[in-house]
Design an enzyme around this catalytic site. Structure first.
Site, PDB file in Angstrom:
ATOM      1  N   LYS A   1      38.684 -43.650  24.218  1.00 53.04           N
ATOM      2  CA  LYS A   1      38.516 -44.065  25.630  1.00 53.04           C
ATOM      3  C   LYS A   1      37.061 -43.915  26.048  1.00 53.04           C
ATOM      4  O   LYS A   1      36.278 -43.193  25.418  1.00 53.04           O
ATOM      5  CB  LYS A   1      39.406 -43.226  26.553  1.00 53.04           C
TER       6      LYS A   1
ATOM      7  N   SER B   1      41.879 -35.959  21.331  1.00 49.53           N
ATOM      8  CA  SER B   1      43.030 -36.186  22.214  1.00 49.53           C
ATOM      9  C   SER B   1      43.887 -37.328  21.680  1.00 49.53           C
ATOM     10  O   SER B   1      45.121 -37.277  21.759  1.00 49.53           O
ATOM     11  CB  SER B   1      42.553 -36.524  23.626  1.00 49.53           C
TER      12      SER B   1
ATOM     13  N   ASP C   1      42.641 -34.884  28.456  1.00 50.94           N
ATOM     14  CA  ASP C   1      42.585 -36.313  28.142  1.00 50.94           C
ATOM     15  C   ASP C   1      43.791 -36.799  27.339  1.00 50.94           C
ATOM     16  O   ASP C   1      43.920 -38.001  27.088  1.00 50.94           O
ATOM     17  CB  ASP C   1      41.330 -36.632  27.313  1.00 50.94           C
TER      18      ASP C   1
HETATM   19  O1  C5P Z   1      41.134 -30.017  28.546  1.00 46.21           O
HETATM   20  P1  C5P Z   1      40.225 -29.954  27.359  1.00 46.21           P
HETATM   21  O2  C5P Z   1      40.675 -28.945  26.345  1.00 46.21           O
HETATM   22  O3  C5P Z   1      39.933 -31.289  26.777  1.00 46.21           O
HETATM   23  O4  C5P Z   1      38.829 -29.429  27.934  1.00 46.21           O
HETATM   24  C1  C5P Z   1      37.807 -28.933  27.110  1.00 46.21           C
HETATM   25  C2  C5P Z   1      36.868 -28.066  27.967  1.00 46.21           C
HETATM   26  O5  C5P Z   1      36.209 -28.896  28.927  1.00 46.21           O
HETATM   27  C3  C5P Z   1      37.609 -27.020  28.778  1.00 46.21           C
HETATM   28  O6  C5P Z   1      37.720 -25.831  28.048  1.00 46.21           O
HETATM   29  C4  C5P Z   1      36.707 -26.862  30.000  1.00 46.21           C
HETATM   30  O7  C5P Z   1      35.663 -25.979  29.695  1.00 46.21           O
HETATM   31  C5  C5P Z   1      36.101 -28.239  30.173  1.00 46.21           C
HETATM   32  N1  C5P Z   1      36.814 -29.031  31.212  1.00 46.21           N
HETATM   33  C6  C5P Z   1      36.567 -28.757  32.551  1.00 46.21           C
HETATM   34  N2  C5P Z   1      37.195 -29.491  33.525  1.00 46.21           N
HETATM   35  C7  C5P Z   1      38.047 -30.503  33.190  1.00 46.21           C
HETATM   36  C8  C5P Z   1      38.299 -30.795  31.842  1.00 46.21           C
HETATM   37  C9  C5P Z   1      37.656 -30.048  30.862  1.00 46.21           C
HETATM   38  O8  C5P Z   1      35.782 -27.848  32.866  1.00 46.21           O
HETATM   39  N3  C5P Z   1      38.638 -31.187  34.161  1.00 46.21           N
END
Ligand code: C5P
Length: 314
Positions: free
Chosen positions: A21, A115, A148
């Site tokens: 994406k 993802s 994601d």
């Molecule tokens: O959700 P995901 O594991 O993909 O996110 C990876 C990192 O990105 C999280 O540990 C966080 O530090 C950051 N993140 C964030 N706010 C979001 C999505 C991700 O701070 N909305």
């Protein structure tokens, strides 16, 4: 005496494809108590695909092939393996699975390759184990795996809120054509969000407002690539550039080559350039290559569907 060779029994195998994406718009608000940031984003799934092949096994195991596969962790931390385990726990299945990932989405590139693997693993194991879970339950598991992952299941074009995991489909017309400058030095999403916080320290960060993307949504509905190019937006771009200043080069090259718009994809470092046509996307990709500003170049079109079974044998 000659032995008649016996054909091996066809193995039960499920093959699933899930897209990468880009964020056409990524608006980042203040962090919550868990450190996660409120987002308002517009995702588009593009035709760069991960493929996951699931076959029965007594244990949970993973192999990987494709570009940059050598840097993909194959241990317990891999999001695809975590997805398979989570689904097995959820439905109470005492089985393992062998997952083979055929990667094409850039690794740690801001295009949600990990993802996509997780979404594909959920769909593949769901089919392999015939869990009978509905789409909504899969989306719920996806959200538990990463912000994601629900979009990787859903695909097409969607507005994301919350942490990016609450999705509303967006109306679009026609196809948009993209060229990507991929860097083998990835960026950690968490590090880019930390840099965003550091850059905004002492300043008020407002809640992200989806109203700011009204012109973008109009451009999508009209299928107007020129209007879309003018409003591509990424609040994480400065943070990505701060951690990887070399990214100014692919951004400038795409502009010089007539891109309708150019933006860092998600948390980067992939740079996404919007082209006038499929042909023009090839021109932009050639410009990245000629200028030596990418380790790999890709072209793709969007929107495309989310994680789908492409073949299954019994
Ligand atoms: O959700 P995901 O594991 O993909 O996110 C990876 C990192 O990105 C999280 O540990 C966080 O530090 C950051 N993140 C964030 N706010 C979001 C999505 C991700 O701070 N909305």
């Amino acid at each position: 005496m000659t032995l008649t060779p016996v054909a091996p029994l066809p193995e039960h195998e499920v093959r699933v494809r899930a897209p990468g994406k880009i964020n056409l718009s990524l608006r980042v608000g203040p962090p919550d108590e868990d450190g996660y940031h409120a987002l308002s984003t517009v995702f588009q799934a593009v035709s760069v695909f991960e493929e996951v092949v699931a076959t029965p096994s007594d244990v949970f195991e993973l192999t990987v092939s494709g570009p940059q596969s050598e840097v993909v962790p194959t241990d317990e931390g891999n999001l695809a393996l975590r997805a398979a385990r989570l689904l097995a726990e959820r439905v109470g299945i005492d089985a393992g699975v062998h997952l083979h990932l055929v990667k094409d989405v850039p690794v740690a590139g801001g295009m949600a390759g990990g993802s996509a693997d997780a979404a594909a693993a959920l769909v593949a194991c769901d089919s392999l184990w015939r869990t009978g879970l509905g789409r909504e339950e899969l989306v719920e598991l996806a959200a538990a795996l990463g912000s994601d992952v629900p979009f990787s299941l859903t695909g097409h074009t969607a507005v994301g809120s919350g942490r990016g995991h609450l999705l509303t489909p967006a109306l679009t017309r026609g196809e948009f054509h993209w060229a990507f400058a991929v860097q083998h030095r990835g960026l950690s999403t968490a590090a880019v969000y930390r840099e965003f916080d550091a850059l905004h320290q002492g300043r008020h960060v407002p809640e992200p407002d989806p109203e700011d993307d009204v012109p973008l949504m109009q451009a999508l509905r009209a299928g107007d690539a020129r209007a879309l190019g003018a409003v591509l937006h990424n609040d994480l771009q400065d943070a990505a550039l701060s951690l990887d200043p070399g990214l100014v080069e692919p951004l400038a090259v795409a502009q010089d080559a007539g891109a309708l718009g150019v933006v860092v994809s998600g948390s980067g470092p992939t740079v996404a350039a919007l082209a006038r046509s499929r042909q023009h996307a090839l021109v932009l990709a050639a410009a990245f290559t000629a200028a030596g500003v990418a380790d790999r170049v890709l072209t793709a079109a969007g929107p495309v569907a989310g994680a789908r079974v492409v073949s299954a044998t019994d």
